[in-house]
Structures are given as structure tokens and as C-alpha cells.
Design an enzyme around this catalytic site. Structure first.
Site, mmCIF file in Angstrom:
data_model
loop_
_atom_site.group_PDB
_atom_site.id
_atom_site.type_symbol
_atom_site.label_atom_id
_atom_site.label_comp_id
_atom_site.label_asym_id
_atom_site.label_seq_id
_atom_site.Cartn_x
_atom_site.Cartn_y
_atom_site.Cartn_z
ATOM 1 N N CYS A 1 -32.228 -154.911 15.748
ATOM 2 C CA CYS A 1 -32.144 -156.580 15.885
ATOM 3 C C CYS A 1 -30.815 -156.828 15.074
ATOM 4 O O CYS A 1 -30.378 -156.252 14.238
ATOM 5 C CB CYS A 1 -32.999 -157.195 15.109
ATOM 6 S SG CYS A 1 -34.720 -157.219 15.793
ATOM 7 N N TYR B 1 -26.095 -143.959 13.340
ATOM 8 C CA TYR B 1 -26.348 -144.517 14.713
ATOM 9 C C TYR B 1 -26.317 -145.956 15.034
ATOM 10 O O TYR B 1 -25.389 -146.464 15.767
ATOM 11 C CB TYR B 1 -27.717 -143.880 15.198
ATOM 12 C CG TYR B 1 -27.853 -144.671 16.829
ATOM 13 C CD1 TYR B 1 -27.507 -144.298 17.811
ATOM 14 C CD2 TYR B 1 -29.289 -145.481 16.641
ATOM 15 C CE1 TYR B 1 -27.918 -144.873 19.156
ATOM 16 C CE2 TYR B 1 -29.722 -145.988 17.739
ATOM 17 C CZ TYR B 1 -29.119 -145.805 19.229
ATOM 18 O OH TYR B 1 -29.464 -146.406 20.204
ATOM 19 N N ASN C 1 -34.175 -159.383 10.874
ATOM 20 C CA ASN C 1 -33.812 -158.006 11.216
ATOM 21 C C ASN C 1 -34.340 -157.308 9.993
ATOM 22 O O ASN C 1 -34.294 -157.507 9.031
ATOM 23 C CB ASN C 1 -32.370 -157.761 11.071
ATOM 24 C CG ASN C 1 -31.941 -156.261 11.115
ATOM 25 O OD1 ASN C 1 -31.035 -155.825 10.388
ATOM 26 N ND2 ASN C 1 -32.781 -155.514 11.827
ATOM 27 N N GLY C 2 -35.424 -156.411 10.567
ATOM 28 C CA GLY C 2 -36.340 -155.501 9.736
ATOM 29 C C GLY C 2 -37.476 -155.402 10.253
ATOM 30 O O GLY C 2 -37.877 -155.776 11.194
ATOM 31 N N GLY D 1 -29.966 -154.687 19.706
ATOM 32 C CA GLY D 1 -31.302 -155.102 20.098
ATOM 33 C C GLY D 1 -31.062 -155.545 21.583
ATOM 34 O O GLY D 1 -30.115 -156.516 21.728
HETATM 35 O O1 LIG Z 1 -33.216 -137.972 20.807
HETATM 36 P P1 LIG Z 1 -33.372 -138.914 21.230
HETATM 37 O O2 LIG Z 1 -34.671 -139.674 21.236
HETATM 38 O O3 LIG Z 1 -32.616 -139.002 22.670
HETATM 39 O O4 LIG Z 1 -32.417 -140.088 20.250
HETATM 40 C C1 LIG Z 1 -31.020 -139.822 20.073
HETATM 41 C C2 LIG Z 1 -29.942 -140.074 21.085
HETATM 42 O O5 LIG Z 1 -30.132 -141.600 21.439
HETATM 43 C C3 LIG Z 1 -29.056 -142.279 20.854
HETATM 44 O O6 LIG Z 1 -28.050 -142.756 22.025
HETATM 45 P P2 LIG Z 1 -28.136 -144.086 22.864
HETATM 46 O O7 LIG Z 1 -28.191 -143.521 24.283
HETATM 47 O O8 LIG Z 1 -29.266 -144.951 22.400
HETATM 48 O O9 LIG Z 1 -26.872 -144.563 22.477
HETATM 49 P P3 LIG Z 1 -25.302 -144.469 22.284
HETATM 50 O O10 LIG Z 1 -24.847 -144.782 23.600
HETATM 51 O O11 LIG Z 1 -24.754 -145.341 21.154
HETATM 52 O O12 LIG Z 1 -25.070 -143.014 21.954
HETATM 53 C C4 LIG Z 1 -28.122 -141.230 20.101
HETATM 54 O O13 LIG Z 1 -26.863 -141.640 20.098
HETATM 55 C C5 LIG Z 1 -28.496 -140.108 20.437
HETATM 56 O O14 LIG Z 1 -27.642 -139.938 21.357
HETATM 57 N N1 LIG Z 2 -35.734 -154.285 14.858
HETATM 58 C C1 LIG Z 2 -36.007 -155.529 14.075
HETATM 59 O O1 LIG Z 2 -35.251 -155.856 13.260
HETATM 60 C C2 LIG Z 2 -37.164 -155.949 14.508
HETATM 61 C C3 LIG Z 2 -37.474 -157.361 13.917
HETATM 62 C C4 LIG Z 2 -38.945 -157.761 13.766
HETATM 63 N N2 LIG Z 2 -39.872 -156.912 13.180
HETATM 64 C C5 LIG Z 2 -39.433 -157.725 15.146
HETATM 65 O O2 LIG Z 2 -40.321 -157.139 15.872
HETATM 66 O O3 LIG Z 2 -39.160 -158.885 16.097
HETATM 67 MG MG LIG Z 3 -26.293 -141.303 22.002
#
Ligand SMILES: O=P(O)(O)OC[C@H]1O[C@H](OP(=O)(O)OP(=O)(O)O)[C@H](O)[C@@H]1O
Ligand SMILES: NC(=O)CC[C@H](N)C(=O)O
Ligand SMILES: [Mg+2]
Length: 503
Positions: free
Chosen positions: A2, A257, A101-102, A28
């Protein structure tokens, strides 16, 4: 995760909030909303979807006023109903809107108390609606017709006494201004900044400093853990430490990340922290495998690129962009279901064969969580003709659920849970696997700000800084929110009809 934004301006804020939300969109992707305030009136538009899809011109025109807050959602509680998109609103007292957020860890107890003792009604299963109502109840306790900054900060203090978990929040109190506060453990990030205009100073609060940069605001600082700020209707800033014993424990996963690399969190440049993660990861590879035969280092776009660049540099090996990313597919990890995540990896990434053919490649990712990405990517590297495929993660193994705002509720869904390196390596189909060591990750971040003594390390070591996360809590959470449980719930969910929304 979020993304949240709040703006007290000297002219209409709708467009600036919209733009800021597009900058925190990576936090998000499921829903977005903006609520503005003009005089006594509040205006709301929220719905499921990306920021660019939720707001059409007709909505923007209706979002009037010089004060507003915005949210883009990645659900961790409740359902994906658009009624749980944020900001959320309650009319009593004063008219309050909040974006969060949280994730609260004592939501069940709070919900019960809100009904039984505070006589408040909740219309959704969102923990953010609970946070809003606790804040509203505590403001009401003062029983004043005219609020002072002291009254507002007392209510924030009471929120801190009652709520547990991760929360960074922005709120509007009609007639009084923009309020923001951060949990006393400093888990979730929140910054504020200002800019001078010909009509006076404007203030903006956001999850990440990059939103301030892009909008031309100067970063003033992070909110301290437990701190509350109020920008009143005259544009004056008030701030107060509202927690009794605040500590600083930023979430490691923000640095690994979630956050954009061009953000600064708790005075640490995310970009530099990721470069240092690359340095220590390369050191480990060199230590464990001094006579390695790696021909080329290839990042898995997007997030791992910063760390991968430095791994290649430190190993003295070529860095090549062997995977191309479809820029129109969002982040796969924060998608709601496993099927969608799996399908999206292939849609999102494609290999350039010539970078793989006959080579020993070291693929770098920022993290391995469910293993969705690594499994498919390693196969793609093989299909593209790689000789050997090695894999390295800039984060340690993710073995425990997250309860503070990342949707990782069930340990059983995590590929590293109760598995050792060899087992994970085999499961993802790599020829060798390297993980960052946790002390190295901590050091990579702490070097940016040695004053940070603690971190929320929970997903790596199962230590939860709020002290209230029992095995019982975790097993209930896994039952309620695992991918399977979520799918079933959403299929049978009657849906909540939103009370305050327009199309
Ligand atoms: O092991 P997993 O469950 O696959 O999760 C980890 C992966 O997911 C995320 O990438 P994502 O595609 O969400 O975003 P990015 O384009 O910012 O790397 C992260 O950067 C890894 O690549
Ligand atoms: N990832 C979040 O920050 C989620 C905020 C809130 N708990 C929701 O579910 O909307
Ligand atoms: Mg990735």
C-alpha cells in the site's frame, strides 16, 4: 504494501495526489482512491484497479479542495471488495477519512471492543476501518466542539496504546487539517516534505520520498516511530512524539523489494543499500566458490537490477540484461492469487537467447519468496540454451509469514519454509544457489544510517518486534488468509455495498 499520500495545499490538490499515487503505484496494484476536502464537504472516488484506470476526468473534476489524501492498495486483511479500497470514512466525530499502510495484529480484539465498548459500527472486514474507528473514538472521547492540536495528538497517543502491528497512516479531520502518524515500532515508512508557493507553504506526506521528489517537494524528514504530525487549516505544521517507548525497526523487505530504489527511508538510500547487498552477496559467492566458472551475471528485472550490477562488478564478470520485461505488466509478487502470479511471470519476462546459449549464467533476484519467479526463470534460461544456471538471492531465505503489511500469511506457501539450501536449489531447478546472510543484509542497510539499532527481520528469522505474534495467531492467520482460503472466501463472498462512493 500500500502507498499513501496526503497533501495540504494552497490550491486544488486532486491532480497532485493523482500524480503522487502513480509514483507509489508499485506498492499496491489492486485498488486506488482519493478523498478531498473543501470547506465542510468531503469528496471520494475509489475503486479496484490501477490509479490510471480508477480516475477518469469526471471523477477528477469532482475531487475539489486544497486538502486531500490518497491510497493504492495491496490487501492484507478483509477482502478485495472496492468497499475496502481506501480512503475510508466515518462521519463521527467531525468527519474523518483515513488511508493506511500496514496491518494490525490485534484487529480481532479491537473489532470486538469497538462494538461492545465504543459502540461503533464497522461495515467491512478491513483492519484499516478498525484503525480509523479507534482514532475516531479516541477523538470523540475529548468531547470538544473545537479541537486543539493537543486533542489530536492525545487521540494519536491512544491509538498507539490500543493498536499493535505495522501502521503508517494519513487522515483528514474535517475543519482541522491533515494528520499523519507512524507506528511506535517504526515498521512502516512515512515521510513528509514541503514546497513554497506564491500563496504560502504546502505540505505533503507520503509512504516514500520519491513521491515528494517527483512532485517538487523538498523532503523534510521521516516521521519518527510513534510521532504524529498535524498540518492545520492555516497550513501550520505541528508535531509531537505520541508514543511512550518508541523504537526504530524498519521493515527489511522495504529495502529488499518494496520501495523504489530512488527513495530514502529512515535516512538510508534504498539504491545504495541495494548496491551494498550486491557487494556482500558477491563476497559470499567468492568465499564459497573462489574458482567459480560464471560467464555472465543476469538480473531478473526489475527490482534485482541494482544489486545484480554490483555482484557482476565485484565478481569481475560481465553484466548482461538477458531478460526483457514487458513494461505493461505490473509486479507479480503482489498479485492476489498464485495462478495469476504464475501466468504473469511468463507474460512479463522473455529471454534473449544469445545471452544464455552455451554459457554458465548467474541469475540474480532480490528475493525468493514463493519461488514462482525463480522456478520459471531458471527453466527459461535453460530453454534459451544456458549451459549451467546458478541463482543468487540478495535477501536471505524467506521462511516466516509477514504480519505487518505484506501478504505472506502462510509459512507453507514459502519455498524456503522448513527447507535447506540443497532442497530449495533442487526445487527451483538451479545448479547452485546462494543466499545473502542476514547479518550482511542488516549491515548493508545500517551502513546508510548507523543510528538504526533494530529492524523488522520477521520474514527471515521469525522474530516479531511487536511481541504479540504467537504460534496460535500465525496458525489462525494461515487458515484464514492462505491462497486457498482467500479463493474460497472471495468466491462465496456476498460483497459489501459501499456506503460512500460514486461511479
Ligand atoms: O519468489 P516469488 O514469490 O516469485 O517472489 C519474489 C519475486 O517477486 C518479485 O518480483 P515482482 O515481479 O513482483 O516485481 P519486480 O518487477 O519489481 O521485480 C521479486 O522482485 C522477485 O522477483
Ligand atoms: N498492504 C497494506 O498496507 C494493506 C493495508 C490494509 N491492511 C488493507 O488490507 O487494506
Ligand atoms: Mg522481481
Amino acid at each position: 504494501m500500500c502507498g499513501i499520500v496526503g497533501l495540504m495545499g494552497t490550491s486544488p490538490v486532486n491532480q497532485a495526489i493523482y500524480e503522487a499515487l502513480t509514483v507509489v503505484q508499485h506498492r499496491g496494484q489492486d485498488a486506488a482512491g482519493i478523498m478531498t476536502c473543501e470547506g465542510e464537504r468531503l469528496f471520494l472516488r475509489k475503486s479496484n484497479g490501477l490509479v490510471r484506470d480508477v480516475f477518469e476526468t469526471r471523477h477528477m473534476l469532482r475531487l475539489r479542495g486544497n486538502l486531500g489524501i490518497g491510497h493504492c492498495r495491496y490487501p492484507t486483511a478483509g477482502s478485495s471488495s472496492s468497499a475496502e479500497a481506501q480512503p475510508l470514512y466515518t462521519n463521527s466525530p467531525y468527519g474523518i477519512a483515513l488511508a493506511h499502510n500496514g496491518n494490525l495484529t490485534n484487529a480481532t480484539e479491537l473489532r470486538d471492543l469497538l462494538y461492545r465498548e465504543d459502540l461503533r459500527h464497522l461495515n467491512t472486514d478491513s483492519d484499516s476501518e478498525i484503525l480509523l474507528n479507534v482514532f475516531a473514538h479516541e477523538l470523540q472521547q475529548g468531547g470538544k466542539l473545537q479541537l486543539s492540536p493537543d486533542d489530536i495528538f492525545s487521540a494519536v497517543s491512544a491509538v498507539h496504546r490500543r493498536c499493535r502491528g505495522g501502521y503508517a497512516a494519513v487522515a483528514m479531520v474535517t475543519g482541522y487539517g491533515l494528520v499523519a502518524f507512524r507506528d511506535p515500532w517504526g515498521i512502516r515508512p512515512l515521510v513528509f516534505g514541503s514546497r513554497e508557493t506564491e500563496h504560502g507553504r504546502e505540505y505533503m506526506v507520503a509512504s516514500e520520498s520519491v513521491a515528494l521528489d517527483v512532485l517538487g517537494f523538498e523532503l523534510e524528514r521521516d516521521l519518527a516511530p510513534g510521532e504524529g504530525i498535524l498540518i492545520d487549516m492555516d497550513g501550520k505544521l505541528h508535531s509531537r512524539q505520541c508514543a511512550e517507548k518508541p523504537t526504530t525497526n524498519p521493515c527489511l523487505f522495504e529495502f529488499v523489494y518494496f520501495a523504489r530504489p530512488d527513495s530514502i527511508i529512515d535516512d538510508v538510500s534504498v539504491y545504495k543499500a541495494r548496491l551494498r547487498m550486491g557487494d556482500t552477496l558477491a563476497e559470499k559467492i567468492n568465499r564459497e566458490w573462489p574458482d567459480h566458472d560464471i560467464d555472465v551475471v543476469i538480473p531478473i528485472p526489475d527490482t534485482s537490477r541494482t544489486a545484480a550490477l554490483q555482484v557482476a562488478f565485484q565478481l569481475g564478470v560481465k553484466y548482461r540484461e538477458g531478460f526483457m520485461k514487458n513494461r505493461y505488466i505490473g509486479r507479480t509478487f503482489i498479485m492476489p492469487g498464485q495462478q495469476q502470479r504464475k501466468k504473469s511471470v511468463r507474460q512479463k519476462l522473455n529471454a534473449i537467447d544469445l545471452e544464455f546459449r552455451g554459457k554458465n549464467v548467474l541469475l540474480i533476484d532480490d528475493s525468493i519468496v514463493r519461488g514462482t519467479t525463480s522456478r520459471q526463470i531458471i527453466q527459461m534460461a535453460r530453454d534459451a540454451g544456458a549451459n549451467n544456471v546458478y541463482f543468487a538471492s540478495a535477501a536471505p531465505p524467506v521462511r516466516y509469514p509477514n504480519v505487518y503489511g505484506i501478504d505472506m500469511p502462510a509459512a507453507s506457501e514459502l519455498i524456503a519454509h522448513e527447507r535447506n539450501n540443497a532442497e530449495i536449489c533442487e526445487l527451483i531447478g538451479a545448479d547452485r544457489l546462494f543466499y545473502q546472510e542476514l547479518p550482511d543484509l542488516l549491515e548493508a542497510i545500517r551502513r546508510g544510517n548507523p543510528a538504526i539499532k533494530g529492524f523488522d527481520t520477521s520474514v527471515f528469522d521469525g522474530q516479531y518486534v511487536t511481541g504479540d505474534v504467537s504460534p496460535d495467531y500465525l496458525s489462525r492467520l494461515a487458515q484464514e488468509r492462505s491462497d486457498g482460503a482467500k479463493q474460497e472466501r472471495e468466491a462465496n463472498y456476498p460483497g459489501v455495498i459501499d456506503l460512500h462512493n460514486s461511479n
